[in-house]
Scaffold this motif. Sequence first.
Motif, PDB file in Angstrom:
ATOM      1  N   MET A   1       0.847  -1.201   0.000  1.00 43.84           N
ATOM      2  CA  MET A   1       0.000   0.000   0.000  1.00 43.84           C
ATOM      3  C   MET A   1       0.880   1.249   0.000  1.00 43.84           C
ATOM      4  O   MET A   1       1.872   1.318   0.723  1.00 43.84           O
ATOM      5  CB  MET A   1      -0.894   0.006   1.249  1.00 43.84           C
ATOM      6  CG  MET A   1      -1.856   1.192   1.325  1.00 43.84           C
ATOM      7  SD  MET A   1      -2.691   1.302   2.923  1.00 43.84           S
ATOM      8  CE  MET A   1      -3.597  -0.245   2.930  1.00 43.84           C
ATOM      9  N   ASP A   2       0.510   2.223  -0.831  1.00 43.90           N
ATOM     10  CA  ASP A   2       1.262   3.472  -0.855  1.00 43.90           C
ATOM     11  C   ASP A   2       1.094   4.215   0.459  1.00 43.90           C
ATOM     12  O   ASP A   2       0.032   4.160   1.085  1.00 43.90           O
ATOM     13  CB  ASP A   2       0.767   4.357  -2.000  1.00 43.90           C
ATOM     14  CG  ASP A   2       1.075   3.758  -3.368  1.00 43.90           C
ATOM     15  OD1 ASP A   2       2.023   2.954  -3.447  1.00 43.90           O
ATOM     16  OD2 ASP A   2       0.360   4.084  -4.336  1.00 43.90           O
ATOM     17  N   GLN A   3       2.163   4.923   0.864  1.00 44.52           N
ATOM     18  CA  GLN A   3       2.089   5.676   2.117  1.00 44.52           C
ATOM     19  C   GLN A   3       1.185   6.898   1.950  1.00 44.52           C
ATOM     20  O   GLN A   3       1.259   7.617   0.958  1.00 44.52           O
ATOM     21  CB  GLN A   3       3.481   6.126   2.553  1.00 44.52           C
ATOM     22  CG  GLN A   3       3.481   6.767   3.923  1.00 44.52           C
ATOM     23  CD  GLN A   3       4.848   7.269   4.339  1.00 44.52           C
ATOM     24  OE1 GLN A   3       5.364   8.242   3.778  1.00 44.52           O
ATOM     25  NE2 GLN A   3       5.449   6.600   5.313  1.00 44.52           N
ATOM     26  N   THR A   4       0.307   7.102   2.923  1.00 49.03           N
ATOM     27  CA  THR A   4      -0.605   8.238   2.946  1.00 49.03           C
ATOM     28  C   THR A   4      -0.264   9.117   4.134  1.00 49.03           C
ATOM     29  O   THR A   4       0.054   8.620   5.210  1.00 49.03           O
ATOM     30  CB  THR A   4      -2.067   7.756   3.066  1.00 49.03           C
ATOM     31  OG1 THR A   4      -2.397   6.960   1.924  1.00 49.03           O
ATOM     32  CG2 THR A   4      -3.036   8.925   3.152  1.00 49.03           C
ATOM     33  N   LYS A   5      -0.316  10.426   3.943  1.00 49.81           N
ATOM     34  CA  LYS A   5      -0.109  11.337   5.058  1.00 49.81           C
ATOM     35  C   LYS A   5      -1.440  11.526   5.792  1.00 49.81           C
ATOM     36  O   LYS A   5      -2.436  11.920   5.180  1.00 49.81           O
ATOM     37  CB  LYS A   5       0.436  12.679   4.569  1.00 49.81           C
ATOM     38  CG  LYS A   5       1.876  12.605   4.059  1.00 49.81           C
ATOM     39  CD  LYS A   5       2.409  13.976   3.700  1.00 49.81           C
ATOM     40  CE  LYS A   5       3.865  13.887   3.268  1.00 49.81           C
ATOM     41  NZ  LYS A   5       4.418  15.229   2.908  1.00 49.81           N
ATOM     42  N   VAL A   6      -1.424  11.226   7.087  1.00 48.25           N
ATOM     43  CA  VAL A   6      -2.632  11.273   7.905  1.00 48.25           C
ATOM     44  C   VAL A   6      -2.406  12.213   9.089  1.00 48.25           C
ATOM     45  O   VAL A   6      -1.379  12.109   9.776  1.00 48.25           O
ATOM     46  CB  VAL A   6      -3.003   9.875   8.428  1.00 48.25           C
ATOM     47  CG1 VAL A   6      -4.242   9.942   9.321  1.00 48.25           C
ATOM     48  CG2 VAL A   6      -3.227   8.900   7.278  1.00 48.25           C
ATOM     49  N   ALA A   7      -3.353  13.110   9.321  1.00 45.85           N
ATOM     50  CA  ALA A   7      -3.309  13.976  10.505  1.00 45.85           C
ATOM     51  C   ALA A   7      -4.455  13.600  11.427  1.00 45.85           C
ATOM     52  O   ALA A   7      -5.572  13.328  10.963  1.00 45.85           O
ATOM     53  CB  ALA A   7      -3.412  15.446  10.107  1.00 45.85           C
ATOM     54  N   VAL A   8      -4.185  13.581  12.717  1.00 45.63           N
ATOM     55  CA  VAL A   8      -5.204  13.270  13.716  1.00 45.63           C
ATOM     56  C   VAL A   8      -5.328  14.475  14.647  1.00 45.63           C
ATOM     57  O   VAL A   8      -4.352  14.876  15.293  1.00 45.63           O
ATOM     58  CB  VAL A   8      -4.835  12.012  14.527  1.00 45.63           C
ATOM     59  CG1 VAL A   8      -5.892  11.752  15.600  1.00 45.63           C
ATOM     60  CG2 VAL A   8      -4.702  10.803  13.605  1.00 45.63           C
ATOM     61  N   LEU A   9      -6.520  15.035  14.719  1.00 46.94           N
ATOM     62  CA  LEU A   9      -6.769  16.193  15.581  1.00 46.94           C
ATOM     63  C   LEU A   9      -7.385  15.708  16.876  1.00 46.94           C
ATOM     64  O   LEU A   9      -8.526  15.265  16.908  1.00 46.94           O
ATOM     65  CB  LEU A   9      -7.691  17.191  14.880  1.00 46.94           C
ATOM     66  CG  LEU A   9      -7.321  17.580  13.443  1.00 46.94           C
ATOM     67  CD1 LEU A   9      -8.255  18.675  12.935  1.00 46.94           C
ATOM     68  CD2 LEU A   9      -5.870  18.015  13.339  1.00 46.94           C
ATOM     69  N   GLY A  10      -6.613  15.772  17.957  1.00 44.47           N
ATOM     70  CA  GLY A  10      -7.070  15.280  19.250  1.00 44.47           C
ATOM     71  C   GLY A  10      -6.161  14.185  19.754  1.00 44.47           C
ATOM     72  O   GLY A  10      -6.018  13.135  19.112  1.00 44.47           O
ATOM     73  N   ALA A  11      -5.542  14.429  20.898  1.00 42.98           N
ATOM     74  CA  ALA A  11      -4.570  13.482  21.457  1.00 42.98           C
ATOM     75  C   ALA A  11      -5.125  12.740  22.659  1.00 42.98           C
ATOM     76  O   ALA A  11      -4.393  12.381  23.577  1.00 42.98           O
ATOM     77  CB  ALA A  11      -3.276  14.213  21.839  1.00 42.98           C
ATOM     78  N   GLY A  12      -6.450  12.505  22.662  1.00 39.76           N
ATOM     79  CA  GLY A  12      -7.054  11.691  23.708  1.00 39.76           C
ATOM     80  C   GLY A  12      -6.896  10.216  23.391  1.00 39.76           C
ATOM     81  O   GLY A  12      -6.097   9.820  22.531  1.00 39.76           O
ATOM     82  N   SER A  13      -7.678   9.377  24.058  1.00 46.35           N
ATOM     83  CA  SER A  13      -7.523   7.932  23.889  1.00 46.35           C
ATOM     84  C   SER A  13      -7.868   7.481  22.472  1.00 46.35           C
ATOM     85  O   SER A  13      -7.110   6.733  21.845  1.00 46.35           O
ATOM     86  CB  SER A  13      -8.393   7.189  24.910  1.00 46.35           C
ATOM     87  OG  SER A  13      -9.751   7.574  24.805  1.00 46.35           O
ATOM     88  N   TRP A  14      -8.999   7.930  21.927  1.00 46.92           N
ATOM     89  CA  TRP A  14      -9.448   7.468  20.625  1.00 46.92           C
ATOM     90  C   TRP A  14      -8.572   8.040  19.510  1.00 46.92           C
ATOM     91  O   TRP A  14      -8.186   7.334  18.574  1.00 46.92           O
ATOM     92  CB  TRP A  14     -10.912   7.819  20.434  1.00 46.92           C
ATOM     93  CG  TRP A  14     -11.585   7.306  19.200  1.00 46.92           C
ATOM     94  CD1 TRP A  14     -12.496   7.982  18.439  1.00 46.92           C
ATOM     95  CD2 TRP A  14     -11.481   6.009  18.594  1.00 46.92           C
ATOM     96  NE1 TRP A  14     -12.944   7.198  17.399  1.00 46.92           N
ATOM     97  CE2 TRP A  14     -12.335   5.972  17.477  1.00 46.92           C
ATOM     98  CE3 TRP A  14     -10.721   4.874  18.899  1.00 46.92           C
ATOM     99  CZ2 TRP A  14     -12.461   4.857  16.650  1.00 46.92           C
ATOM    100  CZ3 TRP A  14     -10.849   3.753  18.078  1.00 46.92           C
ATOM    101  CH2 TRP A  14     -11.703   3.752  16.963  1.00 46.92           C
ATOM    102  N   GLY A  15      -8.235   9.310  19.612  1.00 51.83           N
ATOM    103  CA  GLY A  15      -7.362   9.905  18.602  1.00 51.83           C
ATOM    104  C   GLY A  15      -6.011   9.224  18.556  1.00 51.83           C
ATOM    105  O   GLY A  15      -5.480   8.917  17.478  1.00 51.83           O
TER     106      GLY A  15
END
Length: 339
Positions: A1-15
């Motif tokens: 799989m090609d690498q995808t840039k992913v951003a996650v907003l929120g550093a809680g448990s689910w994020g």
Amino acid sequence: MDQTKVAVLGAGSWGTALANVAAENGHAVKIWGHRVATVDEINTQHTNKEYLGDRVLQASIQATTDLVTAIEGAEIILSVVPTKATREVANLLNQALTQLQQKSIVVAATKGLEPSTYKFASQMIAEEIDASSLAGIAVIAGPSHAEGVIKHDPTTVTAVSEDLVVAERIQRVMSNSTFRVYTNDDIVGAELGGALKNVIAIAAGALQSLEYDANAKAALFTRGLNEMAQLGKAYGANPMTFMGLAGVGDLFATATSTHSRNFRAGMQLGAGLSKEEVIEHMGMVIEGISTTKVVHDLAQAKQVEMPISNAVYQVIYEGRDPKIAIRELMDRPLHHEGK
């Protein structure tokens, strides 16, 4: 799989758990958080002990307090902030995307409804972010406690978007041998299911605290699911969505596990604590408490009878004794099961 840039907003448990899944799949992942200590811990210790204990995260995950840095180049942005903060963060995200002249898929991974407007997370995102900056809007829904995901319990969720091409993109990026992603195009049903099950989970916690057994719990699950489907139908959702991961699946996980904040809140309400005491003791956002009021208002607006949800509302907002609320539910006029 090609690498995808992913951003996650929120550093809680689910994020953090979602960020870890994406990083395990070989993608370039950045987490945006507002607490410097948490960001530093993720970057240097590769843990988020406040939310996920000693579980070690993928070392490739980068954390930052700067939103522009977090999302720069991101093809997929997961919004995993509390419902009450979704609109504000979406507005900030719009500014950052405009500054970067960037177009991204934005995925809502928070379950709840905005108390003041009764809007879903996906609707807030659509209202706050310019269409020219959006490559698509989607939702992640389904039975998925962060504590289970981080320790690789087999987990199934659904990526939901009116554009199935967008949903399938998320499916490919996030799926692996312990985190399986399905697709769905019923975004109304998925978001309603994710919000409504929190109300039933509060009721389930109260039953647990009051030491009711399997009969009572089965009655709650079955009739609670019926309420979810009836309100969903009134808002144009596909009733079959409530038979899937975003409905019965999410309800079961949330209403049976002490990992669920809503279940734990219900246990405390069942023990006689007030809404204010429960919020103080939990020290974390309990989506179901605000959602209960929203659901109460939505049911009245659409003239949908939701006796269990109404009983939860009475316990939380009117101080009704949970045992009396249960007795009143059982003493209601008899009618056909399909209603």
